[in-house]
Design an enzyme around this catalytic site. Structure first.
Site, mmCIF file in Angstrom:
data_model
loop_
_atom_site.group_PDB
_atom_site.id
_atom_site.type_symbol
_atom_site.label_atom_id
_atom_site.label_comp_id
_atom_site.label_asym_id
_atom_site.label_seq_id
_atom_site.Cartn_x
_atom_site.Cartn_y
_atom_site.Cartn_z
ATOM 1 N N HIS A 289 -18.094 -9.678 2.080
ATOM 2 C CA HIS A 289 -19.104 -9.670 3.137
ATOM 3 C C HIS A 289 -20.459 -9.225 2.584
ATOM 4 O O HIS A 289 -21.494 -9.834 2.864
ATOM 5 C CB HIS A 289 -18.659 -8.741 4.271
ATOM 6 C CG HIS A 289 -19.469 -8.883 5.516
ATOM 7 N ND1 HIS A 289 -19.174 -9.811 6.489
ATOM 8 C CD2 HIS A 289 -20.592 -8.243 5.933
ATOM 9 C CE1 HIS A 289 -20.071 -9.721 7.458
ATOM 10 N NE2 HIS A 289 -20.931 -8.778 7.151
ATOM 11 N N LYS B 117 -14.178 -1.217 -5.425
ATOM 12 C CA LYS B 117 -14.715 -1.021 -4.067
ATOM 13 C C LYS B 117 -14.155 0.221 -3.403
ATOM 14 O O LYS B 117 -14.885 0.976 -2.752
ATOM 15 C CB LYS B 117 -14.449 -2.233 -3.187
ATOM 16 C CG LYS B 117 -15.343 -2.254 -1.954
ATOM 17 C CD LYS B 117 -14.687 -2.889 -0.747
ATOM 18 C CE LYS B 117 -13.763 -1.911 -0.069
ATOM 19 N NZ LYS B 117 -13.222 -2.423 1.212
ATOM 20 N N ARG C 289 0.819 -1.209 0.000
ATOM 21 C CA ARG C 289 0.000 0.000 0.000
ATOM 22 C C ARG C 289 0.853 1.259 0.000
ATOM 23 O O ARG C 289 0.393 2.332 -0.393
ATOM 24 C CB ARG C 289 -0.930 0.011 1.218
ATOM 25 C CG ARG C 289 -1.813 -1.225 1.316
ATOM 26 C CD ARG C 289 -2.521 -1.304 2.655
ATOM 27 N NE ARG C 289 -3.107 -2.621 2.879
ATOM 28 C CZ ARG C 289 -2.457 -3.651 3.400
ATOM 29 N NH1 ARG C 289 -1.184 -3.512 3.751
ATOM 30 N NH2 ARG C 289 -3.065 -4.804 3.575
ATOM 31 N N ASP D 10 -17.897 -5.819 -1.055
ATOM 32 C CA ASP D 10 -16.810 -6.748 -0.778
ATOM 33 C C ASP D 10 -17.428 -8.123 -0.571
ATOM 34 O O ASP D 10 -18.627 -8.323 -0.782
ATOM 35 C CB ASP D 10 -15.976 -6.292 0.423
ATOM 36 C CG ASP D 10 -16.796 -6.173 1.701
ATOM 37 O OD1 ASP D 10 -17.960 -6.615 1.708
ATOM 38 O OD2 ASP D 10 -16.271 -5.642 2.689
#
Length: 394
Positions: free
Chosen positions: A277, A256, A195, A275
């Protein structure tokens, strides 16, 4: 004239049904609010805000930097205390949440069943730059670790606003502060992994290639703070789809992450971040998909968002957030704890059981093989082959 360093407690009339800060501030939207002395604390717009709540009010206290310390603070804010206006904007209080809950409940029996136990979940109107970097940190990550990373960004690159007791409180770093040549290497040392590259490259793009105020030109005009005017006037009227496409061109931003920024940083209420979930909620409660597979592609991603928009309308992202929070009962039912995170430390707050950690580890292994897979807590459908090469180099 400068204001005194700390104001008295002020009352903002808002019921728990319209806003529950204990849920809204820790359900994965913003990663800088910390519980200090039983008060939610964060630096916003050059001041330190402390919040608590009773059934009829949000109580807030503003701490301003002392001019004698040389700490930076916007002079316009010091001359005029606009904190109430800032909070009304930040918590999107222009919208009547009870009316929206009623609308979604009438349209959706599942929402009607789940929502009563999770009243007052609002979508924040955050600074778009902060939302962008925060959600770049969110890929293949969970809320506790994202909060650690954002805390480190503020500690090492953000302006110091002041202290609450012995706790230093920093505001979020600017794009310029994160665009230096040594930033990527330092962030890797601080544990950001792949990242670090995405953050540094995106910061350089925003600071050096885009016009000042470019992100604000992507904002939903209905969500703009009245006193804030974009430095750059957009050529066309902004749209959700247009903003989403612009964000996808940035380093480290997949569908996302772009949707998270659109919803929580740019005010596009119809944006639905998906996502694994959320995909599981769509399969279990809305009978989408033929299998319980955890993998999905861009077509399926768009189909989930479109389906929820067809049910919940122009604020589908708000309704989706309520169900997302309701489904994370182990998180929502856990009282927030004081969190003090220093470099190299793991947060004392644990949101996952050991069983879930093992499941998450398996999913993370699968991600290296199948880039379209996403992790079930706060993962992105995001970056193709580049990310896999970066991960192998770590």
């Amino acid at each position: 004239m400068a204001l005194k360093r700390a104001s008295d407690w002020q009352k903002l009339p808002v019921t728990l049904a319209e806003l529950c800060i204990d849920t809204t501030l820790r359900c994965g939207q913003s990663f800088r609010w910390r519980k200090i002395n039983d008060e939610w604390t964060c630096a916003l717009h050059g001041r330190i805000l402390s919040l608590k709540q009773d059934p009829q009010h949000v109580l807030y206290k503003t701490t301003w930097p002392s001019l004698q310390t040389g700490l930076a603070t916007p002079s316009s804010s010091v001359e005029k205390d606009d904190t109430e206006e800032l909070l009304r904007h930040y918590f999107s209080l222009r919208l009547n949440l009870a009316d929206l809950y009623e609308q979604w409940s009438n349209a959706d029996p599942n929402f009607a069943k789940k929502a009563p136990g999770f009243a007052g979940v609002r979508i924040l109107s955050q600074d778009a730059w902060e939302a962008l970097i925060g959600f770049i940190c969110s890929s293949n990550n969970n809320i506790a670790r994202i909060s650690q990373m954002v805390h480190k960004l503020c500690l090492h690159y953000g302006p110091l606003i002041g202290h609450i007791g012995d706790e230093p409180i920093h505001d979020f770093p600017t794009p310029e502060a994160l665009s230096g040549n040594k930033v990527e290497g330092r962030l890797r040392e601080l544990g950001f992994g792949y990242r670090a590259k995405y953050i540094a490259q995106t910061a350089r793009i925003i600071a050096k290639e885009k016009p000042v105020g470019w992100l604000e030109t992507l904002r939903n005009p209905e969500s703009a703070m009245k006193t804030t005017a974009a430095t750059v006037v957009p050529d066309n009227i902004p749209t959700y789809k247009g903003a989403h496409e612009e964000l996808l061109a940035l380093t480290g931003v997949g569908p996302k992450v772009a949707d998270c920024v659109c919803l929580m940083g740019l005010g596009w209420g119809e944006s639905v971040p998906v996502d694994t979930h959320v995909w599981q909620i769509a399969q279990r409660d809305y009978r989408m998909g033929k299998t319980k597979s955890k993998t999905f592609n861009k077509v399926m991603y768009d189909a989930v968002g479109d389906h929820f928009r067809s049910i919940w309308g122009s604020y589908a992202g708000w309704a989706h957030s309520v169900l997302f929070t309701a489904d994370l009962k182990s998180f929502a039912d856990k009282p927030p704890k004081h969190e003090s995170v220093s470099d190299g430390e793991e947060s004392p707050v644990k949101f996952e059981s050991e069983k879930n950690k093992k499941k998450r580890a398996k999913t993370e292994i699968a991600i290296e093989v199948k880039p379209e897979q996403v992790e079930a807590v706060v993962l992105d459908m995001e970056l193709p082959a580049k990310r896999r090469r970066t991960r192998r180099q770590l």
